[in-house]
Scaffold this motif. Structure first.
Motif, PDB file in Angstrom:
ATOM      1  N   SER A 263       0.838  -1.208   0.000  1.00 47.32           N
ATOM      2  CA  SER A 263       0.000   0.000   0.000  1.00 47.32           C
ATOM      3  C   SER A 263       0.867   1.249   0.000  1.00 47.32           C
ATOM      4  CB  SER A 263      -0.940   0.000   1.215  1.00 47.32           C
ATOM      5  OG  SER A 263      -1.797  -1.122   1.192  1.00 47.32           O
ATOM      6  N   LEU A 264       1.967   1.183  -0.728  1.00 47.23           N
ATOM      7  CA  LEU A 264       2.911   2.285  -0.770  1.00 47.23           C
ATOM      8  C   LEU A 264       2.294   3.515  -1.425  1.00 47.23           C
ATOM      9  CD1 LEU A 264       5.929   3.100  -0.294  1.00 47.23           C
ATOM     10  CD2 LEU A 264       6.325   2.440  -2.690  1.00 47.23           C
ATOM     11  N   ARG A 265       2.572   4.681  -0.849  1.00 50.84           N
ATOM     12  CA  ARG A 265       2.123   5.951  -1.418  1.00 50.84           C
ATOM     13  C   ARG A 265       3.333   6.845  -1.672  1.00 50.84           C
ATOM     14  NH1 ARG A 265      -1.886   8.086   2.994  1.00 50.84           N
ATOM     15  NH2 ARG A 265      -0.086   7.412   4.242  1.00 50.84           N
ATOM     16  N   ALA A 266       3.169   7.780  -2.587  1.00 51.35           N
ATOM     17  CA  ALA A 266       4.286   8.644  -2.964  1.00 51.35           C
ATOM     18  C   ALA A 266       4.855   9.384  -1.766  1.00 51.35           C
ATOM     19  CB  ALA A 266       3.830   9.630  -4.038  1.00 51.35           C
ATOM     20  N   GLU A 267       3.976   9.890  -0.911  1.00 53.97           N
ATOM     21  CA  GLU A 267       4.447  10.690   0.226  1.00 53.97           C
ATOM     22  C   GLU A 267       5.157   9.858   1.287  1.00 53.97           C
ATOM     23  OE1 GLU A 267      -0.080  10.087   0.644  1.00 53.97           O
ATOM     24  OE2 GLU A 267       1.402  10.480  -0.927  1.00 53.97           O
ATOM     25  N   SER A 268       4.960   8.533   1.276  1.00 54.35           N
ATOM     26  CA  SER A 268       5.602   7.694   2.293  1.00 54.35           C
ATOM     27  C   SER A 268       6.936   7.114   1.824  1.00 54.35           C
ATOM     28  CB  SER A 268       4.670   6.558   2.714  1.00 54.35           C
ATOM     29  OG  SER A 268       4.387   5.706   1.621  1.00 54.35           O
ATOM     30  N   ALA A 269       7.295   7.360   0.533  1.00 53.34           N
ATOM     31  CA  ALA A 269       8.576   6.875   0.000  1.00 53.34           C
ATOM     32  C   ALA A 269       9.652   7.915   0.290  1.00 53.34           C
ATOM     33  CB  ALA A 269       8.467   6.624  -1.494  1.00 53.34           C
ATOM     34  N   GLU A 270      10.536   7.586   1.240  1.00 53.73           N
ATOM     35  CA  GLU A 270      11.570   8.537   1.641  1.00 53.73           C
ATOM     36  C   GLU A 270      12.754   8.529   0.685  1.00 53.73           C
ATOM     37  OE1 GLU A 270      14.039   8.083   5.421  1.00 53.73           O
ATOM     38  OE2 GLU A 270      12.492   9.539   6.003  1.00 53.73           O
ATOM     39  N   ARG A 271      13.043   7.358   0.115  1.00 55.14           N
ATOM     40  CA  ARG A 271      14.150   7.234  -0.837  1.00 55.14           C
ATOM     41  C   ARG A 271      13.893   6.023  -1.726  1.00 55.14           C
ATOM     42  NH1 ARG A 271      19.832   8.531  -1.278  1.00 55.14           N
ATOM     43  NH2 ARG A 271      20.959   6.882  -2.398  1.00 55.14           N
ATOM     44  N   ILE A 272      14.180   6.183  -3.019  1.00 49.94           N
ATOM     45  CA  ILE A 272      14.034   5.077  -3.974  1.00 49.94           C
ATOM     46  C   ILE A 272      15.341   4.952  -4.748  1.00 49.94           C
ATOM     47  CG2 ILE A 272      12.816   4.223  -6.004  1.00 49.94           C
ATOM     48  CD1 ILE A 272      10.361   5.759  -5.084  1.00 49.94           C
ATOM     49  N   ASP A 273      15.933   3.779  -4.680  1.00 49.30           N
ATOM     50  CA  ASP A 273      17.167   3.503  -5.414  1.00 49.30           C
ATOM     51  C   ASP A 273      16.890   2.464  -6.486  1.00 49.30           C
ATOM     52  OD1 ASP A 273      19.420   5.000  -3.988  1.00 49.30           O
ATOM     53  OD2 ASP A 273      18.419   3.981  -2.314  1.00 49.30           O
ATOM     54  N   LEU A 274      17.232   2.780  -7.716  1.00 48.75           N
ATOM     55  CA  LEU A 274      17.084   1.845  -8.828  1.00 48.75           C
ATOM     56  C   LEU A 274      18.472   1.513  -9.362  1.00 48.75           C
ATOM     57  CD1 LEU A 274      15.379   0.310 -10.957  1.00 48.75           C
ATOM     58  CD2 LEU A 274      15.425   2.422 -12.323  1.00 48.75           C
ATOM     59  N   TYR A 275      18.761   0.224  -9.468  1.00 50.08           N
ATOM     60  CA  TYR A 275      20.056  -0.234  -9.959  1.00 50.08           C
ATOM     61  C   TYR A 275      19.851  -0.956 -11.290  1.00 50.08           C
ATOM     62  CZ  TYR A 275      21.346   0.783  -5.161  1.00 50.08           C
ATOM     63  OH  TYR A 275      21.548   1.421  -3.944  1.00 50.08           O
TER      64      TYR A 275
ATOM     65  N   ARG B 280      17.021  -3.789 -10.030  1.00 50.01           N
ATOM     66  CA  ARG B 280      16.787  -3.952  -8.590  1.00 50.01           C
ATOM     67  C   ARG B 280      16.264  -2.628  -8.060  1.00 50.01           C
ATOM     68  NH1 ARG B 280      21.431  -5.038  -7.127  1.00 50.01           N
ATOM     69  NH2 ARG B 280      22.147  -3.270  -5.885  1.00 50.01           N
ATOM     70  N   LEU B 281      15.119  -2.675  -7.416  1.00 46.80           N
ATOM     71  CA  LEU B 281      14.501  -1.480  -6.867  1.00 46.80           C
ATOM     72  C   LEU B 281      14.465  -1.588  -5.349  1.00 46.80           C
ATOM     73  CD1 LEU B 281      12.979   1.139  -7.885  1.00 46.80           C
ATOM     74  CD2 LEU B 281      10.877  -0.098  -7.338  1.00 46.80           C
ATOM     75  N   VAL B 282      14.968  -0.557  -4.672  1.00 53.17           N
ATOM     76  CA  VAL B 282      14.973  -0.526  -3.207  1.00 53.17           C
ATOM     77  C   VAL B 282      14.213   0.725  -2.763  1.00 53.17           C
ATOM     78  CG1 VAL B 282      16.366  -0.470  -1.117  1.00 53.17           C
ATOM     79  CG2 VAL B 282      17.216  -1.688  -3.150  1.00 53.17           C
ATOM     80  N   ILE B 283      13.176   0.516  -1.980  1.00 51.46           N
ATOM     81  CA  ILE B 283      12.357   1.630  -1.495  1.00 51.46           C
ATOM     82  C   ILE B 283      12.466   1.696   0.018  1.00 51.46           C
ATOM     83  CG2 ILE B 283      10.036   2.616  -1.372  1.00 51.46           C
ATOM     84  CD1 ILE B 283       9.354   1.085  -3.912  1.00 51.46           C
ATOM     85  N   GLN B 284      12.834   2.863   0.509  1.00 48.61           N
ATOM     86  CA  GLN B 284      12.889   3.079   1.953  1.00 48.61           C
ATOM     87  C   GLN B 284      11.717   3.977   2.345  1.00 48.61           C
ATOM     88  OE1 GLN B 284      16.802   4.254   3.443  1.00 48.61           O
ATOM     89  NE2 GLN B 284      17.735   3.509   1.535  1.00 48.61           N
ATOM     90  N   GLY B 285      10.936   3.507   3.315  1.00 51.92           N
ATOM     91  CA  GLY B 285       9.772   4.260   3.744  1.00 51.92           C
ATOM     92  C   GLY B 285      10.073   5.186   4.909  1.00 51.92           C
ATOM     93  N   ALA B 286       9.221   6.184   5.074  1.00 52.23           N
ATOM     94  CA  ALA B 286       9.394   7.152   6.159  1.00 52.23           C
ATOM     95  C   ALA B 286       9.283   6.500   7.527  1.00 52.23           C
ATOM     96  CB  ALA B 286       8.354   8.265   6.014  1.00 52.23           C
TER      97      ALA B 286
END
Length: 486
Positions: free
Chosen positions: A310-322, A399-405
């Protein structure tokens, strides 16, 4: 022995005789012979189905792309040039010289970058299908079975001559291997003999061109290369028909294909080995989302994160794409809408990620210039980091890494992007993409046209005259709309 076993035995015997007869032929002769004599019936059912799916995809993308940037201008330019009417423009219905129709229709089919493709960026269908349909009109019509023969040999020739990223070294495969495929399809539909076919391919060899710099600079040339390829194919076939010869050793010669583009890393014998036995066209992939093939994986991963977390744009603190190197060079640059917002967005991993996360989907409408500009400057772009990872080597891998708030970390690794061989689309996904194209069309087809189109595409081999199929592809609204714009 059952009928199917007998057919298989006959095909095997036929292939054995062909290999024996081909033993003393040059690779160029064997390529021409395959083009002039192989039939769709010689191919496995999955190959025939692939050809029909590519046909369906290209028809959908052409109808949807009829009013994209550059298309109307190109259409007006070609209509203004006039000339002998040989074939019709799709959607608009203008009767124009075959080369002009191929240029416009091919460019139109690639305009949304939603057509079929093949690693490392070979877009066969939007040139091969278009060249075949134009050739059918030049000939005065052909049956669906004959069209299918032309598509199978054309698509296979293009796929068989496809090279690697390293060998192309920046050349656009569509204008290189794709030109041979389009030429083969048109030659077959126009019933060239083996010598004429070889000449047409030799002439096409002299027209090979196109660069991925078009993509890197987000220019309209990306879609025009597709039209150039279809148009060059038609002209080369027409020249061969009037007796113009091409170089005989266009594959194996000292200055031939395997030297100039293959960089002496592959031989002509290797390139034609297995023709009619192993089918390179099965390496085709279809896009699930209307953007660059290399952005399919990152887009899918974001949508998966939305569904699973249930990820939302405002809750994604950092997104790393490799990404692997080739993908990083093509889609890894910072996003700016520029003068061609759709193209810039299609070839931007950052935009595709932001769009998917903000809008929860990835559709044709999301790449409209107005929709692209709506997201420009979105704060999410500052939280997206795209890097090259040497450990990732697959063409469509990511590889996608998403860090949430709230401290959570979500990682998704994809070895193969959606739609690529090994991770194919479902029939429902194919149908959804086709319907999306028809609904998105700027000059819609009538419901009776859509219904008739689907019936004909469901049984291509039974079509009595391919021009019946083409009659369903001219919008009844186009003439009135264009007249009002003048």
């Amino acid at each position: 022995m059952t009928a199917s076993h007998l057919a298989a035995a006959n095909t095997k015997e036929k292939m054995t005789m062909t290999r024996t007869a081909d033993a003393d032929r040059t690779p160029e002769d064997r390529l021409a012979r395959f083009t002039a004599t192989a039939t769709a019936g010689d191919a496995p059912e999955e190959v025939r189905q692939m050809a029909v799916q590519i046909l369906r995809t290209v028809i959908g993308t052409a109808v949807a792309g009829a009013a994209q940037d550059g298309i109307r201008e190109l259409r007006d330019h070609l209509v203004g040039q006039a000339g002998v009417g040989e074939a019709r423009s799709l959607v608009y219905g203008d009767l124009m010289p075959a080369r002009s129709a191929a240029l416009l229709n091919g460019t139109m089919a690639r305009a949304l970058d939603y057509c079929d493709t093949m690693v490392p960026g070979l877009h066969l269908g939007s040139s091969v299908i278009i060249a075949a349909l134009v050739a059918a009109e030049v000939r005065g019509g052909c049956t669906g079975a004959e069209l299918l023969d032309g598509l199978v040999v054309g698509l296979e020739v293009g796929a068989q001559l496809n090279l690697t990223e390293e060998q192309y070294a920046g050349f656009d495969p569509t204008g290189v291997a794709g030109l041979f495929g389009a030429t083969a399809a048109a030659a077959r539909i126009l019933r060239l003999d083996e010598i004429q076919t070889r000449d047409a391919m030799g002439l096409a060899f002299n027209r090979c061109s196109g660069s991925f710099q078009s993509n890197a600079d987000a220019s309209l040339a990306v879609r025009f290369i597709q039209g150039f390829t279809a148009s060059n194919a038609i002209e080369c076939v027409q020249l061969a028909l009037i007796g113009i010869s091409g170089p005989r050793n266009f594959l194996a010669g000292k200055f031939g294909y395997t030297h100039l583009w293959g960089r002496d890393q592959v031989t002509a014998e290797e390139m034609v080995a297995g023709l009619g036995e192993s089918w390179a066209i099965l390496g085709t992939f279809f896009k699930k989302y209307p953007c660059c093939g290399l952005t399919q994986g990152p887009t899918e991963s974001v949508l998966t994160a939305i569904e699973e977390k249930s990820l939302r744009a405002e809750s994604a603190e950092r997104i790393d794409l490799y990404l692997p190197e080739f993908a990083f060079n093509l889609i890894g640059k910072p996003f700016a809408s520029g003068t061609n917002p759709r193209v810039n967005a299609q070839f931007s991993a950052a935009y595709c990620i932001t769009n998917a996360l903000v809008r929860g989907a990835s559709t044709l409408a999301h790449f409209e210039p107005s929709a692209v500009k709506e997201l420009e400057g979105h704060p999410l772009f500052d939280r997206i980091n795209v890097e090259h990872d040497p450990a990732i080597t697959g063409h469509s891998a990511s590889r996608l890494v998403i860090q949430g708030a709230d401290g959570f970390v979500w990682t998704r690794e994809l070895e193969i992007g959606p739609g690529y061989p090994g991770n194919p689309l479902t029939l429902e996904e194919h149908a959804h993409g086709f319907d999306d194209c028809l609904k998105y069309a700027p000059y819609p087809l009538g419901q009776s046209q859509v219904d008739g189109l689907k019936v004909l595409l469901g049984a291509v081999q039974d079509i009595q005259d391919v021009r019946e199929l083409l009659s369903h592809l001219v919008s009844q609204r186009t003439a009135d709309v264009m007249d009002n714009q003048r």
